[in-house]
Motif scaffolding. Structure first.
Motif, mmCIF file in Angstrom:
data_model
loop_
_atom_site.group_PDB
_atom_site.id
_atom_site.type_symbol
_atom_site.label_atom_id
_atom_site.label_comp_id
_atom_site.label_asym_id
_atom_site.label_seq_id
_atom_site.Cartn_x
_atom_site.Cartn_y
_atom_site.Cartn_z
ATOM 1 N N GLY A 1 0.780 -1.229 0.000
ATOM 2 C CA GLY A 1 0.000 0.000 0.000
ATOM 3 C C GLY A 1 0.812 1.279 0.000
ATOM 4 O O GLY A 1 0.312 2.330 -0.379
ATOM 5 N N LEU A 2 2.072 1.216 0.409
ATOM 6 C CA LEU A 2 2.864 2.435 0.516
ATOM 7 C C LEU A 2 3.292 2.929 -0.864
ATOM 8 O O LEU A 2 3.926 2.206 -1.625
ATOM 9 C CB LEU A 2 4.100 2.192 1.382
ATOM 10 N N ALA A 3 2.936 4.177 -1.168
ATOM 11 C CA ALA A 3 3.265 4.765 -2.470
ATOM 12 C C ALA A 3 4.392 5.781 -2.383
ATOM 13 O O ALA A 3 5.213 5.877 -3.298
ATOM 14 C CB ALA A 3 2.029 5.434 -3.073
ATOM 15 N N LEU A 4 4.449 6.558 -1.290
ATOM 16 C CA LEU A 4 5.418 7.653 -1.220
ATOM 17 C C LEU A 4 5.696 8.017 0.231
ATOM 18 O O LEU A 4 4.784 8.087 1.051
ATOM 19 C CB LEU A 4 4.870 8.889 -1.967
ATOM 20 N N ASP A 5 6.977 8.264 0.511
ATOM 21 C CA ASP A 5 7.407 8.739 1.822
ATOM 22 C C ASP A 5 8.392 9.886 1.598
ATOM 23 O O ASP A 5 8.823 10.146 0.472
ATOM 24 C CB ASP A 5 8.068 7.597 2.601
ATOM 25 N N LEU A 6 8.748 10.556 2.674
ATOM 26 C CA LEU A 6 9.701 11.667 2.567
ATOM 27 C C LEU A 6 11.121 11.109 2.608
ATOM 28 O O LEU A 6 11.857 11.254 3.587
ATOM 29 C CB LEU A 6 9.474 12.683 3.687
ATOM 30 N N THR A 7 11.491 10.443 1.522
ATOM 31 C CA THR A 7 12.814 9.848 1.385
ATOM 32 C C THR A 7 13.365 10.174 0.006
ATOM 33 O O THR A 7 12.639 10.624 -0.885
ATOM 34 C CB THR A 7 12.752 8.321 1.560
ATOM 35 N N GLY A 8 14.669 9.948 -0.170
ATOM 36 C CA GLY A 8 15.277 10.187 -1.466
ATOM 37 C C GLY A 8 15.989 11.523 -1.549
ATOM 38 O O GLY A 8 16.089 12.268 -0.567
ATOM 39 N N TRP B 1 6.598 6.729 -7.935
ATOM 40 C CA TRP B 1 6.548 8.164 -7.651
ATOM 41 C C TRP B 1 7.928 8.687 -7.278
ATOM 42 O O TRP B 1 8.696 8.015 -6.586
ATOM 43 C CB TRP B 1 5.564 8.444 -6.524
ATOM 44 N N THR B 2 8.218 9.903 -7.732
ATOM 45 C CA THR B 2 9.464 10.579 -7.395
ATOM 46 C C THR B 2 9.147 11.838 -6.608
ATOM 47 O O THR B 2 8.420 12.720 -7.088
ATOM 48 C CB THR B 2 10.251 10.959 -8.665
ATOM 49 N N LEU B 3 9.682 11.911 -5.404
ATOM 50 C CA LEU B 3 9.492 13.094 -4.570
ATOM 51 C C LEU B 3 10.231 14.274 -5.176
ATOM 52 O O LEU B 3 11.415 14.180 -5.509
ATOM 53 C CB LEU B 3 9.998 12.817 -3.151
ATOM 54 N N GLN B 4 9.541 15.399 -5.315
ATOM 55 C CA GLN B 4 10.113 16.634 -5.828
ATOM 56 C C GLN B 4 10.091 17.700 -4.730
ATOM 57 O O GLN B 4 9.407 17.533 -3.715
ATOM 58 C CB GLN B 4 9.313 17.131 -7.041
ATOM 59 N N PRO B 5 10.828 18.792 -4.883
ATOM 60 C CA PRO B 5 10.728 19.877 -3.904
ATOM 61 C C PRO B 5 9.305 20.426 -3.833
ATOM 62 O O PRO B 5 8.533 20.308 -4.790
ATOM 63 C CB PRO B 5 11.702 20.929 -4.444
ATOM 64 N N PRO B 6 8.931 21.030 -2.719
ATOM 65 C CA PRO B 6 7.597 21.618 -2.616
ATOM 66 C C PRO B 6 7.364 22.672 -3.703
ATOM 67 O O PRO B 6 8.300 23.353 -4.129
ATOM 68 C CB PRO B 6 7.587 22.258 -1.232
ATOM 69 N N VAL B 7 6.103 22.813 -4.117
ATOM 70 C CA VAL B 7 5.777 23.851 -5.098
ATOM 71 C C VAL B 7 5.453 25.174 -4.421
ATOM 72 O O VAL B 7 5.402 26.220 -5.076
ATOM 73 C CB VAL B 7 4.596 23.437 -5.996
#
Length: 331
Positions: free
Chosen positions: A125-132, A197-203
């Protein structure tokens, strides 16, 4: 008619359209808890359908935390969004928390469905975390004594209008900001296929301690990011910029492109009151045009706990949004 239940509180909601039918998803908790603040750690998701966003057919519980032992989302399954891929499969992205972390660390989950009601998690179930590589752009660990949680919740997923792929926005915070109420952010991630999913900087960041339940949409020539926040979470700068007394409810960011740059919309707060009248609102393009839906709040002592009827929203010549007054909405 408001969407309400004699034995349940409803609050945050999100909507998906399939043909001429709207599917509404609502956080729910039993009123037997007595204290409305206790609902957050006792939340599951409910499903209802409507042809007009006013009259709803209740379909019951649709999604809940994992109950088969310790899991990253064994405590809560909070607010999310639903989209359909090119093959017709429906995707739910949601907020999850874990009991072993006292529900203080939020992450984003993923489940799929063929009928919009029965959902199967993708893997665990996990799609995205604050990692990378971009994790340091966020307050990735719980800043104990500075803020009440590790914020990563309320995912809003949409197709990338600039090309193939998908965009995700979510409630987050940025690190290194001395004033807690100036550290709120709208997080961002991208995906080619809804699976990776790829974590990007906040918008966007600033203005408020938290920008909850973000929703990004286009109306006319502008892009809008609706969000909700409390009067207690206005930053010192926003209090100076906005001369009205602080209120709780929904306001928005405005941009010329969904990737930004975003700015806080000028003028008055879009849809606020003190005590709060409506919270966690969504703006939906309904049968009669843009409308706003959210849950009746009222504060702890008179908590509403139901989803209010939609009210019209207009876009002015200046591109700014306005909610129609109640008298006009009732006509």
């Amino acid at each position: 008619m408001p969407f309400k239940h004699s034995e349940l509180w409803f609050w945050d909601s999100w909507y998906a359209k399939d043909g001429d039918t709207w599917h509404g998803y609502f956080l729910q908790a039993p009123k037997s808890l007595v204290d409305p603040d206790a609902r957050h750690l006792n939340a599951t998701q409910r499903h209802a359908v409507s042809k007009d966003l006013v009259n709803w057919t209740d379909l019951g519980t649709t999604f809940e935390p994992q109950r088969n032992g310790a899991a990253w989302d064994d405590s809560t399954t909070w607010t999310g969004s639903v989209v359909q891929d090119d093959a017709g499969l429906w995707h739910l992205f949601y907020t999850g928390t874990q009991k072993s972390e006292a529900s203080l660390y939020q992450r984003i989950g993923h489940a799929t469905s063929t009928d919009l009601h029965n959902w199967t998690r993708v893997g665990n179930g996990l799609a995205l975390d604050l990692t990378g590589p971009n994790a340091d752009c966020y307050e990735k660990d719980h800043a104990i004594g500075h803020w009440h949680d590790r914020a990563m919740r309320d995912p809003w997923v949409m197709r990338d209008p600039g090309g193939a792929g998908w965009l995700m926005y979510f409630t987050a915070r940025v690190p290194g900001v001395q004033e807690p109420n100036a550290g709120g952010a709208v997080g961002f991630a991208t995906s080619p296929d809804l699976m990776t999913w790829t974590l990007q900087p906040p918008v966007f960041h600033g203005g408020f301690g938290q920008l909850e339940v973000p929703q990004v949409f286009q109306a006319g020539r502008h892009w809008y990011c609706l969000f909700c926040t409390s009067s207690f979470h206005w930053s010192e700068q926003y209090r100076r910029d906005n001369p009205e007394p602080p209120v709780t409810g929904s306001h928005y960011l405005i941009a010329d492109h969904p990737r930004g740059p975003w700015r806080i919309a000028p003028g008055g707060f879009l849809d606020g009151a003190e005590p709060c009248r409506r919270y966690a609102a969504r703006i939906v393009d309904g049968p009669q045009g843009l409308v706003i839906l959210g849950f009746s709040d009222g504060g702890k002592e008179v908590f509403g706990g139901y989803v209010m009827d939609p009210e019209p929203v207009t876009v002015g010549a200046d591109g700014l949004l306005q909610v129609a007054p109640m008298a006009q909405a009732a006509e």
